[in-house]
Design a protein around this motif. Structure first.
Motif, PDB file in Angstrom:
ATOM      1  N   LEU A   1       0.833  -1.194   0.000  1.00 37.94           N
ATOM      2  CA  LEU A   1       0.000   0.000   0.000  1.00 37.94           C
ATOM      3  C   LEU A   1       0.872   1.250   0.000  1.00 37.94           C
TER       4      LEU A   1
ATOM      5  N   TRP B   1      -1.787   6.512   2.856  1.00 38.82           N
ATOM      6  CA  TRP B   1      -3.206   6.847   2.879  1.00 38.82           C
ATOM      7  C   TRP B   1      -4.078   5.967   1.973  1.00 38.82           C
ATOM      8  N   GLU B   2      -3.504   4.992   1.306  1.00 37.08           N
ATOM      9  CA  GLU B   2      -4.288   4.195   0.361  1.00 37.08           C
ATOM     10  C   GLU B   2      -5.438   3.454   1.028  1.00 37.08           C
ATOM     11  N   ASP B   3      -5.243   3.044   2.259  1.00 37.99           N
ATOM     12  CA  ASP B   3      -6.298   2.313   2.952  1.00 37.99           C
ATOM     13  C   ASP B   3      -7.233   3.239   3.732  1.00 37.99           C
ATOM     14  N   VAL B   4      -7.024   4.572   3.610  1.00 35.98           N
ATOM     15  CA  VAL B   4      -7.847   5.537   4.329  1.00 35.98           C
ATOM     16  C   VAL B   4      -8.658   6.395   3.363  1.00 35.98           C
TER      17      VAL B   4
ATOM     18  N   ASP C   1     -10.159   7.569  -0.532  1.00 35.56           N
ATOM     19  CA  ASP C   1     -10.763   6.920  -1.696  1.00 35.56           C
ATOM     20  C   ASP C   1      -9.733   6.912  -2.821  1.00 35.56           C
TER      21      ASP C   1
END
Length: 143
Positions: A92, A95-98, A100
Motif C-alpha cells: 500500500l 493513505w491508500e487504505d484511508v 478513496d
C-alpha cells in the motif's frame, strides 16, 4: 538506477528494458541501457533524474509510483498535479487504505507492465479529468 535485482523488486529495471530507447541491437540486460537517451512522444523512462524532472512530472498526465528509493512515493505526483500510477503488488502507498484511492490514482499489477503505455492511453478523457480533480481534493494530505 541501480541494477540490483532485488532493488525495487526489479520493477524499475523492467520498465527501463520495456520503454527505454533501443540502440539497434537486442538488449539482454536493462543495465546495458544505462546512459542511452530516452525517446518516445509520450513515454519517458530514465535511469536518472534530470534537471527537468519536476517540470516533466508537472507536465505529465500520469506518473509512475514504484518501489525503490524507499517505498513508492505518491506525494510528488500528487503535489505536481500528475495522476499517480502505482505498480507495487501487495504494497500500500500512504493513505491508500484511508482515502478513496480510486478517485485520484490508478493501480496496475506488475503483470501489465508490458502493456502499461496502452493501458494508460486507453483511460478515457472523462476518467483522466475525474482523477485529476480527485488529486486536487486530496493533495493536502500528502504535504
Amino acid at each position: 538506477l541501480r541494477y540490483v535485482p532485488t532493488y525495487s523488486f526489479g520493477i524499475r529495471q523492467q520498465l527501463l528494458g520495456l520503454y527505454g530507447c533501443k540502440t539497434g541491437k537486442e538488449i539482454a540486460n536493462p543495465k546495458d541501457l544505462v546512459g542511452v537517451p530516452w525517446c518516445g512522444p509520450d513515454v519517458v523512462v530514465s535511469d536518472r533524474h534530470t534537471t527537468n524532472y519536476l517540470d516533466e512530472m508537472a507536465n505529465a498526465t500520469f506518473c509512475g509510483v514504484f518501489p525503490g528509493n524507499g517505498w513508492g512515493h505518491i506525494e510528488s505526483p500528487l503535489l505536481l498535479g500528475c495522476i499517480p500510477v502505482v505498480v507495487q503488488d501487495g504494497i500500500l502507498t500512504a493513505w491508500e487504505d484511508v482515502l478513496d484511492f480510486d478517485s485520484f490514482a490508478l493501480r496496475l499489477p506488475r503483470a501489465k507492465l508490458p502493456r502499461l503505455a496502452e493501458e494508460l492511453r486507453a483511460v478515457p478523457p472523462e476518467r483522466v479529468a475525474a482523477l485529476q480533480a480527485g488529486g486536487r481534493r486530496v493533495w493536502g494530505r500528502f504535504t
